[in-house]
Scaffold this active site. Sequence first.
Site, PDB file in Angstrom:
ATOM      1  CE  LYS A 197      -0.414  -0.018   5.062  1.00  0.00           C
ATOM      2  NZ  LYS A 197      -1.334  -0.074   6.216  1.00  0.00           N
ATOM      3  CB  VAL A 227      15.624  -6.030   1.995  1.00  0.00           C
ATOM      4  CG1 VAL A 227      15.341  -6.522   3.414  1.00  0.00           C
ATOM      5  CG2 VAL A 227      15.209  -4.570   1.850  1.00  0.00           C
ATOM      6  CG  LEU A 242      13.920  -3.638   6.859  1.00  0.00           C
ATOM      7  CD1 LEU A 242      15.257  -4.363   6.964  1.00  0.00           C
ATOM      8  CD2 LEU A 242      13.880  -2.471   7.831  1.00  0.00           C
ATOM      9  CG  LEU A 289      25.029   1.721 -14.196  1.00  0.00           C
ATOM     10  CD1 LEU A 289      26.173   2.116 -13.265  1.00  0.00           C
ATOM     11  CD2 LEU A 289      25.573   1.279 -15.554  1.00  0.00           C
TER      12      LEU A 289
END
EC number: 2.3.1.97
Length: 491
Positions: free
Chosen positions: A46, A184, A193, A491
Site C-alpha cells: 500500500k 534487503v 524494510l 545500471l
Amino acid sequence: MDSSDNKAATDEEIRRALKAADLMKILDGKMALGNKSGTKNLGEHKFWKTQPVPQITGSGASAPMEEGPIDDPKTPADVKQEPGVLPAGFEWSTIDINDEEQSKEVYVLLCENYVEDDDAMFRFNYSREFLLWALTAPGYLPDWHIGVRVQKTKKLVAFISGIKIDIRVRAKTFPAAEINFLCVHKKLRSKRLAPVLIKEVTRRVNLTNIWQAIYTAGVILPTPIGTCRYFHRNLNPPKLVDIGFSPLPRGSTIARLVQQYSVPSHPRIPGFREMKKEDVPQVGALLRRYLDRFDVAQAFKDDDEVEHWFLSGQGKEVGGRRVEQVVWAYVVEDPTTHRITDLISFYALPSTIMKHPKHNLLNAAYMFYYATDVIFPPPSSSAHSDADVNAGESSVAAVGTGGEDAKTKKKLETRLNALTADLLIIAKQAGFDVFNALTLLDNNMFLQEQKFGPGDGYLNYYLYNWNCAPIDGGQHSTTAKQGSKIGVVML
C-alpha cells in the site's frame, strides 16, 4: 533408440531449457529484489498509494494528468529533519563507498541477496570497482548511500543508493536522483524494510531541494513511463551450452554454433580506437546532441560527467583487458579532420556460477551509451571545432528519434551495425561470454542483424513525482528497426 531414450532426451532438453531461463532472468534483472515473493510484496504494498507517482486505475491505465510535478511545490524546510523510524533492533548507517571495508559489505550484501535464481546457481558478482564507478559520479552525495544494520552485530542487512543526475523529459530538464541497488537481506523481507528505505532516500534527496527521481524495476509498480526488453548475444557458445545458458538446438553441433556466432579478428571501421581523455569535449558534445533525439535522456551537462562514465572505469595498465576495468569506451576519429564522429561503449557485470565443476564466472557485457554524427547535417568546414560539433542540435532535436527521413534512417542503421560489430569484437577479445542489450536508444537498428536473441525479461522505467505521457521503450519495434524514445541507461 527406444521410446524411453527419446523421453530421456526430451526431459534433458527441458531441464537445460529451464536452467537457461533461470540465468536469463538473472541477466534480465527480473529478480532484482531477491526472491520472487519479496519483489511481489514491494509491488503490492500500500506504500505506493501514498507516493507521488501516477496511480494505476481499474482499467490498468494511469489517471490522466498534466505533465510535470505531481506534488505541490515544497522547500527543504518542509522536509522532516530526522531519519525515519526503523523496526526495533535496526539502525541507519551512511555507507562510505570509498572505504574498502564498507564497500566490501555492500558487495557481499548485493552478491548474496540482490539478484538470485531459485536454485542458487547464479549470482551477480559486483566488484568494488563497479560500485565505485556506479556510485561516485560527479556531485554524488555520500549521504545518499544508505544502509541498515543490525544494532547488536552491526551487520549490514539492507541498502539503497542515489546519485545526482540532470534529466530531460521531453522539453523540460531538471535535477533528479537516480535510485538504484535497493536490496534487503532475504531473511528480513517480512520486516518491510524496502518502503522504509525508499522513504529515507526520498527524505535525504528532498533535503537538497531535489524532488524528482528515476528508477527501474523488472516488476510492475505504479506506473511505468516505458518498458524495454532484454536481448542477448552469444559470444562463447561452448561455455554457454556447458553451463546451461544456451541449450544446444536439435540437429546442431557446438562447431555450428561457434561458426554462427563467430566475429572477425579485428575492428573494421577506419579510425576506431579506445577513447582518451582529450576526446572528452568532443564526445560530450556529440553525446548530448545525439541524446536530444529522445523523449527522456540524461543531460550529461558537463565534461566531468562524461569523463567519469566513460573513462574512470577503464582500469589500470594498458593493452587488453585491464585490471579493475569496468567500462570499455571507443570512438571513431576521422583520419583527415581528426573529428570524433562516433562513440560506443559497454560495461561489465559478471555473474558467479555456483556449483559448476568447470566454470565459476559468467563474463557478461552490457551495452552502454553510443552516439554517431551520421544523422546530422555535415559540419560547415572540415576544420575541427567545438562549434561544428554543437551545430544543428535544435534542428535534430525537433525531428526526434524515428523522425528522420528514410535515407537518414538507413544511414543510421548501417552505421550502428558497423559500430556494434566492432564492439562485439572488442568484447570477444576481452573474454566476455555474452553481450546484453535493451531495446532502448536505437538498439533495434542492430539487434537482429548482430544476432542478438530476445530474453524473457523486461525492464520498466519509472519517474518519481513527475507525470508524463508514456514513452516508447522499443520492446515492440525490434523487427521494424524503429528506435525507442528512451535515452537513459540504468545500471
